[in-house]
Design an enzyme around this catalytic site. Structure first.
Site, PDB file in Angstrom:
ATOM      1  N   ARG B  34     -10.480  -7.816  10.363  1.00 51.28           N
ATOM      2  CA  ARG B  34      -9.071  -7.445  10.516  1.00 51.28           C
ATOM      3  C   ARG B  34      -8.843  -6.537  11.726  1.00 51.28           C
ATOM      4  O   ARG B  34      -7.768  -6.531  12.308  1.00 51.28           O
ATOM      5  CB  ARG B  34      -8.563  -6.742   9.259  1.00 51.28           C
ATOM      6  N   ASP B 140       7.897  -3.523   2.048  1.00 51.99           N
ATOM      7  CA  ASP B 140       6.467  -3.625   2.331  1.00 51.99           C
ATOM      8  C   ASP B 140       6.030  -2.361   3.045  1.00 51.99           C
ATOM      9  O   ASP B 140       6.834  -1.687   3.696  1.00 51.99           O
ATOM     10  CB  ASP B 140       6.149  -4.855   3.187  1.00 51.99           C
TER      11      ASP B 140
END
Lengths: 127, 305
Positions: B34, B140
């Protein structure tokens, strides 16, 4: 579950059939709509057909129309798998009787998602 | 190259403090993969990126690292069952309970790039009676994904993931190589950045979607989050969790209700042991929401309460 993969590209047939195979389907293949109709008329029993649009001899839309015209095949779920991505094309295919529409290119996950939507996901198969 | 244990521990601690998400040892590959795009864009290795962060923790870098590790893949109508349950069971029940008028409010928590709240909006748009409308509050942790979600534009590959073709042609239009969510659907959804560890968005909500996010938290944090959700969920409101998630063994303030192939959760009926404040909040509690097929559990609970 059984599926018929209809596409004039052997590579594409192999990709789609390979994905369906991993999802627990038995698959048969045809290189155009007429060959697919011949298989069905010959008694091939399938739950799902994945259909390319542009093919020689008989295109995918004509195949969809032909299948829908025969009540004996009304339980077959029809999914277009094609590069045709115009909104009007999708509307045409749905109006002709296709249940789903998957636009190339796609990932194997996208096929699994569509099968889930169509209630054709095979239980216990890995993602 | 594998990330050093030291660097991994630093990143895991940072992510835990900022988001409460636990990165257990063994997730080094996740951190590595990531953070690689971030590291490359800075001309560094992942190890060097982490080292730079430790010596000079610039806020924008810290945010970028946390976001890279907390953003998850998503698809339209993900898992399909929650959306058919919403359309066929939850929505008809709520519409009847509200007398077919007014506004339904839905919180889509950890909404990622927007596919979930837009899927909810499309479901409601197709299922609500004319005298009702709906507002979806989508949140979020990541400012980056919220910005993307607001735009409502998706690539062909993204649209292929779980979007039913009839919904696609009804609610999106082609915009060059991408697809644009219709104004009618976008107008139903408001997006904002929100951390589940903070106070919830202003309620009350009729439905809360909190899917595939509790799995990242430890037990105490899961419990805290569920209690905060309960504070903003109407007494007859419904909580939808991910298929592999449950409130059982985490927080006994919920009842599980089987719907289609899955479950939804409702706030448990008032209990004698609850503190006065909770009793007041639950006063006038209507009959628990139940799908048509289930009758016995609700009756038993009604008598006990």
């Amino acid at each position: 579950m059984r599926a018929l993969v209809i596409d004039d590209s052997r590579t594409m047939r192999r990709i789609v059939a390979g994905t369906l195979d991993k999802l627990g389907f038995e698959t048969a293949e045809a290189e155009h709509g007429q060959a697919a109709l011949d298989l069905l008329e010959g008694g091939l029993d399938v739950d799902l057909a994945c259909i390319d649009w542009n093919m020689p001899v008989m295109d995918g839309l004509t195949f969809v129309t032909s299948v829908r015209a025969n009540p004996a095949w009304r339980d077959i779920t029809l999914m277009m798998v094609t590069t045709e991505s115009e909104q009007s094309q999708i509307v045409r295919a749905l109006a002709a009787g296709a249940h789903e529409y998957l636009i190339k290119p796609f990932t194997p996950d996208a096929i699994r998602d569509k099968l889930d939507l169509l209630g054709l996901a095979v239980e216990g198969q890995p993602a | 190259m594998t990330l050093s244990a030291d660097a991994f521990a630093y990143v895991a601690d940072l992510v835990r403090r900022r988001s409460a998400i636990l990165l257990q040892p063994g997730k080094e590959y996740l951190v590595e993969s990531r953070l690689l795009p971030l590291a490359r864009s800075a001309g560094l290795s992942v190890e060097e990126l982490v080292a730079r962060l430790r010596t000079r923790p610039v806020e924008s870098d810290v945010t970028a690292v946390v976001e890279a590790l907390t953003t998850n893949e998503t698809s339209w109508f993900r898992d399909s069952t929650p959306f058919s349950a919403l359309a066929r069971h939850v929505l008809p029940r709520l519409v009847a309970a509200r007398g077919g008028v007014g506004r339904l409010r839905v919180w889509s928590a950890a909404c990622s790039t927007g596919q979930e709240p837009f899927s909810i909006a499309m479901t409601l748009l197709d299922g609500l009676p004319p005298a009702m409308d709906a507002e979806i509050v989508a949140t979020d942790l990541s400012a980056q994904v919220i910005e993307r979600a607001r735009a409502g534009r998706y690539t062909q590959l993204e649209v292929n993931r779980g979007m039913p073709a009839p919904m696609l042609v009804r609610h999106l239009t082609r915009a060059g190589a991408e697809w644009q969510v219709s104004d009618a659907v976008r107008a139903m959804v408001t997006f904002s950045v929100h951390n589940l560890l903070d106070a919830p968005p202003a309620g009350p909500f009729d439905v809360v979607f909190l899917r595939n996010v509790l799995i990242y938290f430890d037990l105490a944090t899961k419990r805290d989050i569920l209690r905060r959700v309960a504070q903003v969920l109407r007494p007859d409101g419904v909580l939808v969790l991910g298929a592999a998630e449950t409130t059982l063994g985490v927080d006994d303030g919920w009842d599980r209700v089987s719907v289609e192939r899955g479950s939804v959760y409702q706030r448990a009926a008032r209990r004698a042991t609850e503190p006065a404040g909770v009793v007041t909040a639950a006063a006038g509690l209507p009959q628990p929401w139940l799908p048509p097929a289930v009758t016995t559990a609700g009756a038993t609970r009604g008598e006990a309460g």
